[in-house]
Design a protein around this motif. Structure first.
Motif, PDB file in Angstrom:
ATOM      1  N   LEU A   5      27.672 -30.310  30.846  1.00 42.19           N
ATOM      2  CA  LEU A   5      27.548 -30.441  29.229  1.00 42.19           C
ATOM      3  C   LEU A   5      28.884 -31.435  28.170  1.00 42.19           C
ATOM      4  O   LEU A   5      28.613 -32.268  27.324  1.00 42.19           O
ATOM      5  CB  LEU A   5      26.676 -28.915  28.961  1.00 42.19           C
ATOM      6  N   THR A   6      30.101 -30.742  28.083  1.00 47.37           N
ATOM      7  CA  THR A   6      31.143 -31.023  27.306  1.00 47.37           C
ATOM      8  C   THR A   6      31.222 -32.035  27.693  1.00 47.37           C
ATOM      9  O   THR A   6      31.896 -33.157  26.744  1.00 47.37           O
ATOM     10  CB  THR A   6      31.967 -29.666  27.177  1.00 47.37           C
ATOM     11  N   ILE A   8      29.684 -35.134  29.328  1.00 48.41           N
ATOM     12  CA  ILE A   8      28.673 -35.297  29.313  1.00 48.41           C
ATOM     13  C   ILE A   8      28.994 -35.842  27.829  1.00 48.41           C
ATOM     14  O   ILE A   8      28.801 -36.886  26.554  1.00 48.41           O
ATOM     15  CB  ILE A   8      27.334 -35.852  29.576  1.00 48.41           C
ATOM     16  N   GLN A   9      28.790 -34.642  26.843  1.00 48.78           N
ATOM     17  CA  GLN A   9      28.656 -34.763  25.414  1.00 48.78           C
ATOM     18  C   GLN A   9      30.284 -35.861  24.740  1.00 48.78           C
ATOM     19  O   GLN A   9      30.863 -36.644  23.927  1.00 48.78           O
ATOM     20  CB  GLN A   9      28.982 -34.069  24.303  1.00 48.78           C
ATOM     21  N   SER A  10      31.205 -35.436  25.570  1.00 51.46           N
ATOM     22  CA  SER A  10      32.202 -36.621  25.066  1.00 51.46           C
ATOM     23  C   SER A  10      32.350 -37.599  25.327  1.00 51.46           C
ATOM     24  O   SER A  10      32.874 -38.701  24.702  1.00 51.46           O
ATOM     25  CB  SER A  10      33.887 -35.573  25.918  1.00 51.46           C
ATOM     26  N   GLN A  11      32.280 -37.650  26.493  1.00 54.55           N
ATOM     27  CA  GLN A  11      31.531 -39.177  26.543  1.00 54.55           C
ATOM     28  C   GLN A  11      30.815 -39.464  26.165  1.00 54.55           C
ATOM     29  O   GLN A  11      31.092 -40.871  25.183  1.00 54.55           O
ATOM     30  CB  GLN A  11      30.826 -39.297  28.173  1.00 54.55           C
ATOM     31  N   ILE A  12      30.053 -39.685  24.837  1.00 59.06           N
ATOM     32  CA  ILE A  12      29.023 -39.737  24.254  1.00 59.06           C
ATOM     33  C   ILE A  12      29.746 -39.989  22.964  1.00 59.06           C
ATOM     34  O   ILE A  12      29.652 -40.987  22.132  1.00 59.06           O
ATOM     35  CB  ILE A  12      27.591 -39.124  24.161  1.00 59.06           C
ATOM     36  N   GLU A  13      30.369 -39.586  22.467  1.00 58.82           N
ATOM     37  CA  GLU A  13      31.237 -39.055  21.384  1.00 58.82           C
ATOM     38  C   GLU A  13      32.523 -40.489  21.605  1.00 58.82           C
ATOM     39  O   GLU A  13      32.913 -41.403  21.143  1.00 58.82           O
ATOM     40  CB  GLU A  13      32.016 -37.969  21.064  1.00 58.82           C
ATOM     41  N   LYS A  14      32.979 -40.918  22.648  1.00 61.32           N
ATOM     42  CA  LYS A  14      33.947 -42.165  23.361  1.00 61.32           C
ATOM     43  C   LYS A  14      33.377 -43.147  22.635  1.00 61.32           C
ATOM     44  O   LYS A  14      33.667 -44.617  22.092  1.00 61.32           O
ATOM     45  CB  LYS A  14      34.212 -41.614  24.493  1.00 61.32           C
TER      46      LYS A  14
END
Length: 160
Positions: A5-6, A8-14
Motif C-alpha cells: 500500500l505504501t 502504491i501511495q508513493s507512486q500516486i504522490e509522484k
C-alpha cells in the motif's frame, strides 16, 4: 509480485506532482499567449452570464431549471411541491389525513375567507367551476363529406 500500500501511495504522490507540474506549465503558457495577443477570458469563453444547453452552443432563452419554478403547493413547514410529477410523501400523508389539496395552494385564500366573501350581501355565490366527475361526452355530429374538386368541376360543366 504484489505492491504494498505504501508503494502504491508513493507512486500516486509522484504522479500527482507530475500532473501539477504539467498543469502549471500549461497555465503559464496560456497566460503568456493571452497577454501577448491582448485576450481576456471573456474573449475565449464568452461572458460568464451566458447559458448553454450543454451542446456548447449558447441559447437565446434562459433554460428553466427546477429551482427557477415557484412552488405551487406548500405546507408552511418548508415543504414545497411544484405540482408536477409524483406527489411527495408530505402531500400524500396530509390527503390521507383528510385535508384537501386546495389547502396547500401557495397564494390561495383560506376557505373561511372565501365563504365570507360569498356571504356578503349583494354578491352572487361563486359557481363551482369543477366539471362533474362522470359527465358523459357528447358524440360529435357527423358532417357531410366535401365534394372533391373534380366532382365540383363536373357538376358545373353538367349544369351549363
Amino acid at each position: 509480485m504484489a505492491k504494498s500500500l505504501t508503494q502504491i501511495q508513493s507512486q500516486i504522490e509522484k504522479l500527482q506532482k507530475q500532473v501539477d507540474a504539467v498543469r502549471s506549465a500549461a497555465v503559464v503558457r496560456i497566460r503568456k499567449e493571452m497577454a501577448q495577443h491582448g485576450l481576456t477570458a471573456d474573449d475565449l469563453f464568452g461572458p460568464a452570464s451566458s447559458t448553454s444547453t450543454g451542446s456548447g452552443r449558447a441559447t437565446k432563452a434562459k433554460v428553466r431549471t427546477k429551482a427557477d419554478r415557484p412552488p405551487k403547493y406548500a405546507d408552511g413547514s418548508g415543504n414545497t411541491w411544484g405540482g408536477m410529477g409524483k406527489r411527495p410523501a408530505w402531500i400524500r400523508e396530509a390527503l390521507d389525513a383528510g385535508k384537501s389539496l386546495e389547502e396547500f395552494l401557495v397564494g390561495a385564500a383560506p376557505k373561511a375567507a372565501k365563504a365570507v366573501k360569498a356571504a356578503k350581501p349583494g354578491r352572487k355565490p361563486a359557481a363551482n367551476k369543477a366539471a362533474p366527475a362522470a359527465a358523459p361526452k357528447k358524440a360529435a355530429a357527423k358532417r357531410p363529406a366535401r365534394k372533391k374538386a373534380t366532382d365540383a368541376a363536373a357538376a358545373t360543366t353538367a349544369e351549363s
